[in-house]
Design a protein around this motif. Sequence first.
Motif, PDB file in Angstrom:
ATOM      1  N   THR A   1       3.924  -0.961  -5.678  1.00 32.63           N
ATOM      2  CA  THR A   1       2.679  -1.616  -6.067  1.00 32.63           C
ATOM      3  C   THR A   1       2.179  -1.238  -7.447  1.00 32.63           C
ATOM      4  O   THR A   1       1.383  -1.954  -8.020  1.00 32.63           O
TER       5      THR A   1
ATOM      6  N   TYR B   1       3.589  -3.566  -9.522  1.00 30.58           N
ATOM      7  CA  TYR B   1       2.939  -4.816  -9.164  1.00 30.58           C
ATOM      8  C   TYR B   1       1.683  -5.041  -9.998  1.00 30.58           C
ATOM      9  O   TYR B   1       1.448  -6.132 -10.513  1.00 30.58           O
ATOM     10  N   LYS B   2       0.900  -3.985 -10.139  1.00 33.66           N
ATOM     11  CA  LYS B   2      -0.352  -4.144 -10.892  1.00 33.66           C
ATOM     12  C   LYS B   2      -0.067  -4.558 -12.326  1.00 33.66           C
ATOM     13  O   LYS B   2      -0.749  -5.400 -12.897  1.00 33.66           O
TER      14      LYS B   2
ATOM     15  N   GLY C   1       5.059  -6.288   5.027  1.00 35.45           N
ATOM     16  CA  GLY C   1       6.323  -6.107   4.321  1.00 35.45           C
ATOM     17  C   GLY C   1       6.358  -7.030   3.126  1.00 35.45           C
ATOM     18  O   GLY C   1       5.427  -7.072   2.345  1.00 35.45           O
ATOM     19  N   GLU C   2       7.420  -7.800   3.043  1.00 35.60           N
ATOM     20  CA  GLU C   2       7.489  -8.756   1.949  1.00 35.60           C
ATOM     21  C   GLU C   2       6.613  -9.970   2.264  1.00 35.60           C
ATOM     22  O   GLU C   2       6.367 -10.289   3.425  1.00 35.60           O
ATOM     23  N   ILE C   3       6.171 -10.632   1.211  1.00 28.26           N
ATOM     24  CA  ILE C   3       5.434 -11.886   1.418  1.00 28.26           C
ATOM     25  C   ILE C   3       6.452 -12.937   1.871  1.00 28.26           C
ATOM     26  O   ILE C   3       7.545 -13.040   1.309  1.00 28.26           O
TER      27      ILE C   3
ATOM     28  N   MET D   1      -6.189 -16.276 -17.499  1.00 30.14           N
ATOM     29  CA  MET D   1      -7.626 -16.065 -17.273  1.00 30.14           C
ATOM     30  C   MET D   1      -8.393 -16.187 -18.578  1.00 30.14           C
ATOM     31  O   MET D   1      -9.474 -16.784 -18.624  1.00 30.14           O
TER      32      MET D   1
ATOM     33  N   LEU E   1     -12.513 -18.684 -12.429  1.00 33.58           N
ATOM     34  CA  LEU E   1     -11.411 -18.119 -13.205  1.00 33.58           C
ATOM     35  C   LEU E   1     -10.325 -17.592 -12.288  1.00 33.58           C
ATOM     36  O   LEU E   1      -9.135 -17.903 -12.402  1.00 33.58           O
TER      37      LEU E   1
ATOM     38  N   LEU F   1       1.251  -8.084 -12.390  1.00 30.70           N
ATOM     39  CA  LEU F   1       0.129  -9.000 -12.164  1.00 30.70           C
ATOM     40  C   LEU F   1      -0.630  -9.234 -13.455  1.00 30.70           C
ATOM     41  O   LEU F   1      -0.954 -10.360 -13.827  1.00 30.70           O
TER      42      LEU F   1
ATOM     43  N   MET G   1       7.196 -13.001  -6.954  1.00 32.62           N
ATOM     44  CA  MET G   1       6.245 -12.114  -6.263  1.00 32.62           C
ATOM     45  C   MET G   1       6.663 -11.868  -4.833  1.00 32.62           C
ATOM     46  O   MET G   1       6.171 -10.978  -4.192  1.00 32.62           O
ATOM     47  N   ALA G   2       7.641 -12.656  -4.322  1.00 33.65           N
ATOM     48  CA  ALA G   2       8.006 -12.500  -2.918  1.00 33.65           C
ATOM     49  C   ALA G   2       8.707 -11.179  -2.684  1.00 33.65           C
ATOM     50  O   ALA G   2       8.750 -10.689  -1.576  1.00 33.65           O
ATOM     51  N   THR G   3       9.246 -10.589  -3.750  1.00 28.10           N
ATOM     52  CA  THR G   3       9.978  -9.357  -3.528  1.00 28.10           C
ATOM     53  C   THR G   3       9.082  -8.134  -3.639  1.00 28.10           C
ATOM     54  O   THR G   3       9.553  -7.022  -3.528  1.00 28.10           O
ATOM     55  N   ILE G   4       7.808  -8.349  -3.875  1.00 30.87           N
ATOM     56  CA  ILE G   4       6.912  -7.196  -3.969  1.00 30.87           C
ATOM     57  C   ILE G   4       6.687  -6.622  -2.585  1.00 30.87           C
ATOM     58  O   ILE G   4       6.336  -7.332  -1.657  1.00 30.87           O
ATOM     59  N   THR G   5       6.928  -5.368  -2.431  1.00 33.54           N
ATOM     60  CA  THR G   5       6.571  -4.701  -1.186  1.00 33.54           C
ATOM     61  C   THR G   5       5.503  -3.679  -1.522  1.00 33.54           C
ATOM     62  O   THR G   5       5.187  -3.441  -2.672  1.00 33.54           O
ATOM     63  N   LEU G   6       4.990  -3.052  -0.500  1.00 32.04           N
ATOM     64  CA  LEU G   6       3.914  -2.107  -0.750  1.00 32.04           C
ATOM     65  C   LEU G   6       4.428  -0.867  -1.479  1.00 32.04           C
ATOM     66  O   LEU G   6       3.667  -0.092  -2.008  1.00 32.04           O
ATOM     67  N   GLU G   7       5.762  -0.704  -1.505  1.00 30.75           N
ATOM     68  CA  GLU G   7       6.311   0.494  -2.146  1.00 30.75           C
ATOM     69  C   GLU G   7       6.173   0.462  -3.655  1.00 30.75           C
ATOM     70  O   GLU G   7       5.958   1.469  -4.289  1.00 30.75           O
TER      71      GLU G   7
ATOM     72  N   ARG H   1      -0.822 -11.408  -2.661  1.00 27.12           N
ATOM     73  CA  ARG H   1      -1.368 -10.154  -2.150  1.00 27.12           C
ATOM     74  C   ARG H   1      -2.883 -10.166  -2.226  1.00 27.12           C
ATOM     75  O   ARG H   1      -3.567  -9.642  -1.358  1.00 27.12           O
TER      76      ARG H   1
ATOM     77  N   THR I   1       3.659 -17.928  -3.566  1.00 28.94           N
ATOM     78  CA  THR I   1       4.895 -17.277  -3.135  1.00 28.94           C
ATOM     79  C   THR I   1       6.093 -18.195  -3.337  1.00 28.94           C
ATOM     80  O   THR I   1       5.953 -19.391  -3.619  1.00 28.94           O
ATOM     81  N   LYS I   2       7.277 -17.637  -3.136  1.00 19.97           N
ATOM     82  CA  LYS I   2       8.506 -18.390  -3.342  1.00 19.97           C
ATOM     83  C   LYS I   2       8.550 -19.591  -2.409  1.00 19.97           C
ATOM     84  O   LYS I   2       8.346 -19.471  -1.212  1.00 19.97           O
TER      85      LYS I   2
ATOM     86  N   LYS J   1       1.146 -11.396 -15.885  1.00 14.93           N
ATOM     87  CA  LYS J   1       1.233 -12.791 -15.471  1.00 14.93           C
ATOM     88  C   LYS J   1      -0.093 -13.518 -15.572  1.00 14.93           C
ATOM     89  O   LYS J   1      -0.141 -14.714 -15.784  1.00 14.93           O
ATOM     90  N   THR J   2      -1.185 -12.792 -15.375  1.00  9.79           N
ATOM     91  CA  THR J   2      -2.454 -13.499 -15.167  1.00  9.79           C
ATOM     92  C   THR J   2      -3.493 -13.303 -16.266  1.00  9.79           C
ATOM     93  O   THR J   2      -4.431 -14.066 -16.348  1.00  9.79           O
TER      94      THR J   2
ATOM     95  N   VAL K   1      -6.461 -19.326 -11.675  1.00 10.31           N
ATOM     96  CA  VAL K   1      -5.286 -18.581 -12.118  1.00 10.31           C
ATOM     97  C   VAL K   1      -4.453 -18.115 -10.930  1.00 10.31           C
ATOM     98  O   VAL K   1      -3.222 -18.148 -10.961  1.00 10.31           O
TER      99      VAL K   1
ATOM    100  N   THR L   1      -2.352  -0.536  -1.352  1.00 15.51           N
ATOM    101  CA  THR L   1      -1.967   0.705  -0.664  1.00 15.51           C
ATOM    102  C   THR L   1      -0.513   0.988  -0.900  1.00 15.51           C
ATOM    103  O   THR L   1       0.276   0.112  -1.221  1.00 15.51           O
TER     104      THR L   1
END
Lengths: 594, 197
Positions: free
Chosen positions: B9, B12-13, A551-553, B24, A192, B16, B1-7, A116, A203-204, B19-20, A196, A4
């Motif tokens: 995203t 982020y995709k 917010g942040e993780i 896979m 899988l 992601l 990834m800790a700095t990812i916020t919902l803003e 996430r 997280t950090k 990275k993955t 992965v 979102t």
Amino acid sequence: MSATHHHHEEQDFLFKYIFSQDHKMISKQFLITGFLMGFIGMVMSTLFRLQLGFPGESFWIIDFLLGSWAENGVMAPDKYLSLVTMHGTIMVFFLLTAGLSGTFSNLLIPLQIGARDMASGFLNMLSYWFFFVSSVIMLISLGVEGGAASAGWTIYPPLSALPQAIPGSGLGMTLWLVSMAIFIASSLLGSLNYIVTILNLRTKGMTMTRLPLTIWAFLVTAILGVISFPVLLSAALLLIFDRSFGTSFYLSDIYIGGQVLEHSGGSPILFEHLFWFLGHPEVYIVLLPSLGITSEIVSTMSRKPIFGYRAMITSILAIAFLSAIVWGHHMFVTGMNPFLGAVFTFTTLLIAIPSAVKVFNYLTTLWKGNIIFSPAMLFSIGLVSTFISGGVTGLVLGDSALDINVHDTYFVVGHFHIVMGLSAVFGMYAGVYHWFPKMYGRVMNNTIGYLHFWLTIITTYGIFFPMHFLGLAGVPRRYYTNSEFPLFDNMIDINEFITWCAIAAAFAQLLFAFNFFYSLFRGPKSSQNPWRANSLEWTTPVEHIHGNWPGEIPEVYRWSYDYSKVDENGDYVHGQDFIPQVVPLGPNEKDGGH
Amino acid sequence: MATITLENTNNYKEELRQKTAKPMLWIGLVSIVMFFAGLTSAVIVSKGTAQWESVSIPNTFLLSTIFIILSSLTFFLGEKMVKNNDLNKSKIMITATMLLGVLFTITQYIAWKELYSNGVVWAGSESSAAGSYFYTLTALHLIHLLGGLISLTVVLVKSVKEKYNSDNILGIQLSSTYWHFLTILWIYLYLFLIFIA
């Protein structure tokens, strides 16, 4: 992943719920489907227990449920074999592999590692829907002409390879194979993602040795799955070729129904090797997640760190490694070279060591703990009990000489039901009770939970413990009736006793079903961290959001087992008996994990 | 990834995926390895039985082997050229890879016809275990290769449209990793069939 952002478009019902790519929703889908399949498997076992406890007697319920499979309310012999086969298949694969791993790996991995969602929400969604389709096909196979597969869940050829050998080896067997091929695809897609995600999306601050033991268990389980399920696929493929295309991978020198078949050059033993190369790691795929869940619950509810965290990790790895080199212990009576038998005996007995380490660590964690006996905790302690009692008979079965007497008897049936039907299922129940607040934001009823536990453990021990005596007396497994043999005449009472316990145990599970669904809608709402636990999943809001944290993780500063940590004065560090992973270390505080 | 916020995203995709995707793919390759390990172990078990009759391998399979090795070479070069932003040359290399992949497929089919004319059949009363394994192993490899060809088609179309450059190369890398895997798998199967079957 359908993440979102502030300008959030409302997803339509189809993509929000049905084809959700959110791991929390997918875990619930796995749970409900897994439990539904488990319920069906349980009904099957209750029905064939009626036949075994009261052989040849007519039952209204058998007539009602089985219809043409039962003449005058007495189960037909070949249908008995279908039920036994499908019961095993459904319980091992659909409940305890997909249902158990699918639920808890999906729910807990992103939440406990601080991610996430999974690495690929799309593949995760496919993994569930493949599981669903494979379940539907497996259930459809019950209704086809000739009935469902009937050669045991181990489907050895030639019985499974020849439609003329038994009715269930016709279309029912074909559908079984199709269902399992899709199931294997589902399992691989899931594994899988789990691997992965755990390796790449922590997280950090979340180093591998700060992970909760659930994550270690799920990781190793997934790796085992990637290594062993493809071999089952190869075994199934060759069986499909033998059945439908006239190859001779497993078949040779067959004379059946007055006919000599053309197959030559194959060997059923080949199938056993390929099958059990999956089959043995499979039972650890079933068990390890429950062991991980138990570590978590035992430590949280004893308010103590898990004893021997690194030994627990090493044991999980050792069990997984060893499980890949013991498959021959299922084949001791195939005429193998006795020296090879000795090798498999050696590796099999070795598994007892890391298993025992885990048991000792659970018990030591409980020792002098501030124990809270929630239903989840009771089931976890119940797992420790059944793991010990079921595990020790594994030592007898793992010895190639002793196994000659007990192979394919009720001794085996008792052993694997206690370790899988009890231990692994108890782990699953414990996980549901414990993480119900996280899944549904409500709490299950404790009183019904206690009743469920005590009724279950007493009745299920009543079912499976006597089976050891039946087995030692020579009663074979998978037989439709044991009353045709004067040798087993004095076992009839034991069989009847087992059946009564089975009926009682089945009803006890209805308590759980009622508790689950009632609490879903009317259970008391849960707080954010009802068990006062340290791991990251309890730092997310009770209401689910995509992306888990608003917010942040959070960053992680410690392992997840800082329970009852005291300083030099004997006071609780940070003033309480638990310290969540997100709390930074104090000025003089040392990291408890290492 | 800790700095990812919902803003952020959408980034982020993509992050992601960067990275993955490769891990896979690697796990998927492990599962394919285990699949063929099961099958080749089956050959070894079957060979231990008394009724084993060897099958001689048609020479056309050697031609297949040469084609697939060349195709890996061209794909490797094509990828390198994209990294150096040499897009025109890379298109030629990727097209060559596709052609060599198709030639591999054709020579497989020819080799099967050769086997068949030598009296080696897959199934039925005239079949032998060795023959059945021959067809099964090579056919299963080819099925996996068809997946590789589909992936290669996507790469070809995108590289013709110049969607790749030195910063946007993940798609090619995924496809080429899978393709090189298929080459190595084929070499293993080919040697296995020569020395064992």
